[in-house]
Design a protein around this motif. Structure first.
Motif, short mmCIF file in Angstrom:
data_model
loop_
_atom_site.label_atom_id
_atom_site.label_comp_id
_atom_site.label_asym_id
_atom_site.label_seq_id
_atom_site.Cartn_x
_atom_site.Cartn_y
_atom_site.Cartn_z
N ASP A 448 0.93 -1.14 0.01
CA ASP A 448 -0.06 -0.04 0.00
C ASP A 448 0.98 1.18 -0.10
O ASP A 448 2.18 1.18 -0.46
CB ASP A 448 -0.92 -0.16 1.27
N ASN A 449 0.49 2.28 0.49
CA ASN A 449 1.11 3.59 0.46
C ASN A 449 1.96 3.78 1.72
O ASN A 449 2.26 5.00 2.22
CB ASN A 449 0.35 4.77 0.06
N SER A 450 2.35 2.78 2.51
CA SER A 450 3.11 2.86 3.85
C SER A 450 4.49 3.41 3.39
O SER A 450 4.89 3.15 2.41
CB SER A 450 2.89 1.56 4.55
N PRO A 474 2.84 3.02 8.57
CA PRO A 474 1.50 2.94 7.80
C PRO A 474 0.93 4.30 7.50
O PRO A 474 1.21 5.39 8.09
CB PRO A 474 0.50 1.93 8.30
N GLN A 475 0.06 4.47 6.33
CA GLN A 475 -0.60 5.59 6.18
C GLN A 475 -1.67 5.85 7.60
O GLN A 475 -2.06 4.90 8.07
CB GLN A 475 -1.45 5.50 5.20
N LYS A 478 -4.72 3.27 8.38
CA LYS A 478 -4.69 2.16 7.42
C LYS A 478 -4.05 1.13 7.92
O LYS A 478 -2.95 1.58 8.69
CB LYS A 478 -3.87 2.76 6.00
N HIS A 481 0.64 -3.63 5.37
CA HIS A 481 0.85 -4.75 4.66
C HIS A 481 2.13 -4.84 3.89
O HIS A 481 2.59 -4.22 3.15
CB HIS A 481 -0.23 -4.78 3.53
N ARG A 500 -0.35 -8.45 7.25
CA ARG A 500 -1.19 -7.56 7.09
C ARG A 500 -1.55 -7.11 8.72
O ARG A 500 -2.20 -8.02 9.23
CB ARG A 500 -2.34 -7.77 6.33
#
Length: 513
Positions: A448-450, A474-475, A478, A481, A500
């Motif tokens: 993801d965008n982490s 993480p974001q 969110k 993952h 996750r």
């Protein structure tokens, strides 16, 4: 009418056809097929007294092992019987197939010992059976050891020579984890083929029924250091099925090294299994997902192409990991499913449910096909299920030994608020032959965008392996993952660790304030 798995009929010819006085697996298939053409009828419930019996009272009803089937011939395989009651809410028809053909077993109260005379008086004389236990001289020729139990819905529990009972297999799972609610199919009838006294394997046929489908099963059972079951099945849907779970495994994970310890618990870990292993057929990747006890239902779908195997493993096999003299979680079996033939496109599904204690199974793993399952698509499938030590998957790569997750904003974790420090220890496989100064690096990716703030690898002398340390953020609100493995410039050295982490995980310091 199209079968999901092309070529499965030819592959089935590789299985020995077990015949006893004219009875074959095909007869079970024909019964399942005919049953699917009729409206579903739920099994008759057992009497109220047996449904409402207490746990202690039910445990006080025990089968007398001196009355085991085939004991008179000193057979390797013997059978102990179970009464309905408590969670076993309907009787199951049991048959024996021998040289005289199939014949039903008749329930006899005299085969059981009752701790409470009042309970004995009230148990109906025709209450029937809930299932059966198979015994075999696993440890020495003069001792019968229980190694496989069929009881409750479509459940069966198996162990290898060094195990105690833990996780379970199931004939089938239907709509597990979905908001519509799970359907629990049940084995309603079994046929036990009597083996020769010195046999090393035996065959059991089973008829499965539910509101959604029917099924015929053949189990060829081989006990030993690992207990292996060769499973052959034909399934006949009554209606479309949203999520069909093939070769499901059910286990328990309360807490472990990768999760906070619940308040008041002194044991280091409590679980029947600590991870999901998957071996994909297309990429040949070996995947490892540590389990958790989530705050809310969590479902993960791992895409596969011609999956080579999957299972729930208990990798922590040291007593010091649990310190529990009663439960002996270090002896709980791992289970590995190995498909026979090409299963094509599908997904391995991991369902994790919250549990407040160790008395509830909260983990389910199964394979589901991509193709829709409808009345027009009956399925023929074959696979092996093995119970034993965690090495039964025969993963040749380095494996994950430990997973630790902590706050990334405290001593030993880092100094980044809202970040997590993740530690993964790898050992074994190619790593066991490499010197401490080998040029090993970590391949870490985020799905993801982490943010991956840092990661590095160092030699771990205590396990003769390597430790991968990751600091990730993480974001906001969110999940995190991640995927990671160890490599050199020339080769992949380990399985792929994947995780996750949900947002409500109670790991960061502020979560506990």
């Amino acid at each position: 009418m199209r079968l999901l798995f092309a070529g499965m009929i030819a592959m089935f010819l590789m299985f020995p056809l077990h015949v006893a006085a004219g009875f074959t697996f095909d007869q079970v298939v024909q019964r399942a097929k005919a049953l699917a053409d009729k409206p579903y009828e739920a099994p008759q419930p057992i009497p109220k007294i047996m449904r409402e019996i207490s746990y202690e009272a039910y445990q006080g009803i025990r089968f007398n092992p001196e009355h085991s089937l085939w004991k008179e011939s000193n057979s390797n395989f013997q059978v102990m019987l179970l009464t309905p009651g408590l969670h076993y809410t309907h009787p199951v028809t049991l048959n024996v197939i021998d040289s005289e053909g199939p014949r039903p077993l008749v329930f006899k109260k005299s085969d059981f010992v009752f701790a409470d005379p009042e309970i004995e008086k009230r148990v109906p004389a025709d209450v029937g059976f809930a299932g059966f236990k198979l015994t075999f001289p696993l440890k020495n020729k003069n001792e019968q050891n229980q190694f496989l139990v069929f009881a409750g819905a479509s459940y069966f529990r198996g162990v290898g020579k060094e195990n105690v009972f833990g996780l379970a297999g199931r004939g089938l799972a239907i709509d597990t984890g979905l908001p519509s609610g799970e359907v629990f199919p049940s084995f309603t009838e079994f046929w036990l083929v009597r083996p020769s006294p010195d046999a090393k394997e035996m065959v059991v046929y089973g008829l499965l029924d539910s509101i959604s489908l029917t099924g015929a099963y053949q189990f060829t059972i081989v006990p030993g250091s690992q207990t292996k079951m060769k499973v052959r099945t034909q399934l006949f849907p009554r209606k479309p099925i949203q999520l069909l779970g093939v070769a499901p495994l059910t286990s328990m994970f309360f807490y472990g090294e990768n999760t906070p310890r619940p308040a008041g618990e002194w044991r280091r870990e409590v679980h029947d299994s600590d991870g999901l292993q998957i071996h994909d057929g297309l990429t040949r990747e070996w995947l490892w997902r540590p389990l958790m006890n989530p705050a809310n239902l969590e479902m993960d779908f791992f895409s596969t192409e011609n999956v080579q195997g999957f299972g729930l493993l208990q990798r922590e096999e040291n007593f010091s990991g649990y310190e529990d003299l009663g439960a002996h979680y270090e002896k709980r079996p791992s289970a590995w499913v190995e498909p026979q033939g090409d299963w094509g496109q599908g997904k391995v599904v991991l369902v994790q449910l919250p549990t407040p204690n160790e008395t509830h199974d909260n983990i389910v793993a199964f394979w589901t096909p991509v193709a829709p399952v409808t009345r027009e698509t009956p399925l023929e499938m074959a696979y092996d299920v093995s119970f034993g030590k965690a090495t039964l998957s025969q993963n040749p790569l380095g494996t994950v030994v430990n997973t630790f997750i902590g706050d990334g904003n405290r001593i030993g974790g880092g100094n980044v608020p809202q970040a997590y420090r993740i530690i993964i220890d790898f050992a074994g496989g190619p790593l066991s032959k490499m010197p401490p100064d080998a040029p090993i690096s970590g391949q870490v990716t985020v799905l993801d965008n982490s943010d991956i703030l840092e990661h590095f690898v160092e030699y771990h002398e205590q396990i003769h392996g390597w430790r991968l340390s990751i600091l990730a953020k993480p974001q906001d609100k969110k999940p995190l993952h991640l995927r990671a493995f160890l490599k050199t410039d020339l080769a992949t050295l380990t399985e792929t660790w994947t995780y996750r982490l949900p947002t409500n995980n109670n790991i960061l310091a502020q979560d506990k304030e």
